[in-house]
Each structure stands twice: as structure tokens, then as C-alpha cells.
Write an enzyme that holds these catalytic residues in place. Structure first.
Site, mmCIF file in Angstrom:
data_model
loop_
_atom_site.group_PDB
_atom_site.id
_atom_site.type_symbol
_atom_site.label_atom_id
_atom_site.label_comp_id
_atom_site.label_asym_id
_atom_site.label_seq_id
_atom_site.Cartn_x
_atom_site.Cartn_y
_atom_site.Cartn_z
ATOM 1 N N GLU A 98 8.501 -11.731 2.050
ATOM 2 C CA GLU A 98 8.859 -10.421 1.498
ATOM 3 C C GLU A 98 9.288 -9.496 2.621
ATOM 4 O OE1 GLU A 98 6.261 -9.091 -1.664
ATOM 5 O OE2 GLU A 98 6.355 -7.028 -0.920
ATOM 6 N N ASP A 100 10.040 -5.385 3.037
ATOM 7 C CA ASP A 100 9.718 -4.184 2.249
ATOM 8 C C ASP A 100 10.198 -2.873 2.842
ATOM 9 O OD1 ASP A 100 8.229 -5.785 0.598
ATOM 10 O OD2 ASP A 100 6.290 -4.992 1.187
ATOM 11 N N GLU A 102 8.934 0.871 1.362
ATOM 12 C CA GLU A 102 8.185 1.612 0.356
ATOM 13 C C GLU A 102 8.210 3.085 0.758
ATOM 14 O OE1 GLU A 102 4.890 -1.263 -1.657
ATOM 15 O OE2 GLU A 102 4.292 -0.273 0.198
ATOM 16 N N HIS A 115 7.502 3.415 4.541
ATOM 17 C CA HIS A 115 6.620 2.321 4.956
ATOM 18 C C HIS A 115 7.438 1.033 4.958
ATOM 19 C CE1 HIS A 115 2.622 0.150 4.756
ATOM 20 N NE2 HIS A 115 3.378 -0.750 4.176
ATOM 21 N N THR A 116 7.352 0.246 6.020
ATOM 22 C CA THR A 116 8.047 -1.043 6.081
ATOM 23 C C THR A 116 7.044 -2.138 6.389
ATOM 24 O OG1 THR A 116 8.569 -0.942 8.457
ATOM 25 C CG2 THR A 116 10.137 0.097 6.934
#
Length: 282
Positions: A98, A100, A102, A115-116
Site C-alpha cells: 500500500e 498512502d 491521508e 500523512h504518508t
């Protein structure tokens, strides 16, 4: 140029631009939230909403194994505390990979936290967090994943903010075998999202809405066990890294806007930093 050729040229340019922008009806499925997820304007705009009953989400129809993925987002405006807008690539199963973004909402006037994270074979704990250098609720901005066999680059308006290098040579798994779909969701996470859960969602401000447009995937589509890139290795992103100017921009973001880096959290890793942190230049 003759008038007819000018008209033909303008038509082709407009057609190419529309094609590159994608169409949400063709490219995505609305997977939860009922009426809270909507495709509008003939397929050029998608919205997700959150109310006290439910959030909403969508996923791509196609799976990808490497590529450059771009999407323009405009985040929930006003008091967005407690909400999370997630935008990410993910495979399926407990050992998923994944990648991400966020976006953690906040009180009016306070900045969003971006947020990563990177999951490899089900393992995450690779968080980096940033403030943005603009208000992401006022206009659309482009959030991108560049994912090739050598590295993953996170970009905002084509500015690199994070690089995760392939560290298989020193024992760090890298996502390169599991095809992923693109997902996004808007949901309530007020138990942790804003100031560690101290600030709760103000449901009097609902519904909360995020907006999406201009999806573009210059990527290897995975279908029936094979990649669309098997016979085409000429895409620039397939070996792309950072040039000198991109490295300068990355350092600027990380110096002035990074607010958390797992590689610097010595209390979290008393036995020593993760292996990729000891080797990474960024």
C-alpha cells in the site's frame, strides 16, 4: 495554416486533453456510502461526503503494477476536525502492499496534516507527516504517486515530498509483485485524527465533502496475469528519479514542512532505526 487545418488541430488538442483527464464513470466504481459518493458533470467530477451515519469511497476499475498516478483533490473546507480523506494505492489480502496519502482534518484556521505511509507485505510503520504550503480547501491541487521498480516518489503539484527507495539489496521489502488499485475514502476517525483524538468531529457541520477531478494514469495495467507494459519499456517514469532541481525542492519541503519522520523517532525504535532509514538519503 489553412482554416480547416486550424479547426482540426484545435479539435484534436481538445480531444487529447479530455482523454488524458479521464472519466470517472469509465475509470472508477463507487464502492460504499450509497448516495454520499457521486459522479457529476458528465464524469469529470467526483465527490465524497461524510455524515454521522456513514462516509463514502471509491476504487479504480483497473489494477496497476507501476506507473505515474495523478489526481486533483480539493479537501473538506471549514471545521474538518475528526475527518480523514484517504487517497492510496493498495493490493488485497493480509500481506498487502500500500502507498498512502491521508489528509487529517483540523479546526477552522488550523492546517491539515498530510500523512504518508508505505506498506510492504503487510508491514507499515513508515509514517512521514507534513503541513502543506497552501490551503488545500480553497482550490484543487494535484497529488501524485510515481512508482517504478527503483523507488516510490510522492508528489504534490509536481513537487516531490518523499522518496522511498527499493531497499531489497539490504533486506527491506519493496512493493513490486502485487498489482494495486487506486482508492479514496472520506471517513470519521475522531478517535485519533485530530490532536490525537482530543478534538472530535462537529456533526453540526456535516455533511463534509471532498472533491476530485482530472484523474490520470500513465501506468502499467495488470490484467489476467500480465502487464500492459510488457512490450513497452519507453515510458520515462519507469526509470525516473530526482534531478538536481527536484532534490532541492524535496529538501525544501522536508526542511520547512515535515512535522514527523519515523526515521528520526529514536524513542519508537530503541533497538535502532529501521534499515531503510540508515541507508536513505532523504
Amino acid at each position: 495554416m489553412a482554416p480547416n487545418l486550424i479547426l482540426i488541430s484545435l479539435f484534436l488538442c481538445s480531444f487529447m486533453a479530455a482523454s488524458s483527464a479521464g472519466n470517472f464513470y469509465q475509470d472508477f466504481d463507487l464502492i460504499w456510502g450509497d448516495h454520499r459518493a457521486k459522479i457529476l458533470s458528465g464524469g469529470s467530477l467526483l465527490t465524497l461526503s461524510l455524515d454521522q451515519a456513514s462516509g463514502s469511497g471509491f476504487q479504480s476499475k483497473r489494477q496497476y503494477l507501476f506507473g505515474r498516478i495523478d489526481m486533483q483533490l480539493k479537501l473538506v473546507a471549514g471545521n474538518s476536525a475528526g475527518t480523514v480523506t484517504a487517497y492510496y494505492l493498495s493490493s488485497e489480502g493480509p500481506n498487502r502492499d500500500e502507498i498512502d496519502f491521508e489528509f487529517l482534518g483540523n479546526l477552522s484556521g488550523d492546517p491539515y496534516v498530510m500523512h504518508t505511509n508505505v506498506y510492504t507485505q503487510g508491514k507499515a510503520d513508515r509514517e512521514q507527516q507534513f503541513y502543506l504550503w497552501f490551503d488545500p480547501t480553497k482550490d484543487f491541487h494535484t497529488y501524485s504517486f510515481l512508482w517504478n521498480p527503483q523507488r516510490i516518489i510522492f508528489l504534490v503539484d509536481n513537487i516531490p515530498i518523499r522518496v522511498f527507495d527499493n531497499g531489497e539489496s539490504y533486506g527491506v521489502p519493496f512493493p513490486k509483485r502485487q498489482p494495486m488499485k487506486l482508492y479514496s475514502s472520506l471517513w470519521n476517525a475522531d478517535q485519533w485524527a485530530t490532536k490525537g483524538g482530543l478534538v472530535k468531529t462537529d456533526w453540526s457541520k456535516a455533511p463534509f465533502t471532498a472533491f476530485y477531478r482530472n484523474f490520470k494514469a500513465n501506468a502499467c495495467v495488470w490484467s489476467k496475469g500480465s502487464s500492459s507494459c510488457a512490450s513497452n519499456k519507453n515510458n520515462a517514469w519507469q526509470t525516473q528519479g530526482l534531478d538536481a532541481n527536484s532534490r532541492r525542492r524535496l529538501r525544501w519541503v522536508q526542511k520547512y514542512f515535515m512535522i514527523y519522520n519515523y526515521c528520526s523517532d529514536l524513542k519508537r525504535f530503541p533497538q535502532g532505526r529501521p534499515r531503510e532509514c540508515r541507508r536513505s538519503r532523504f
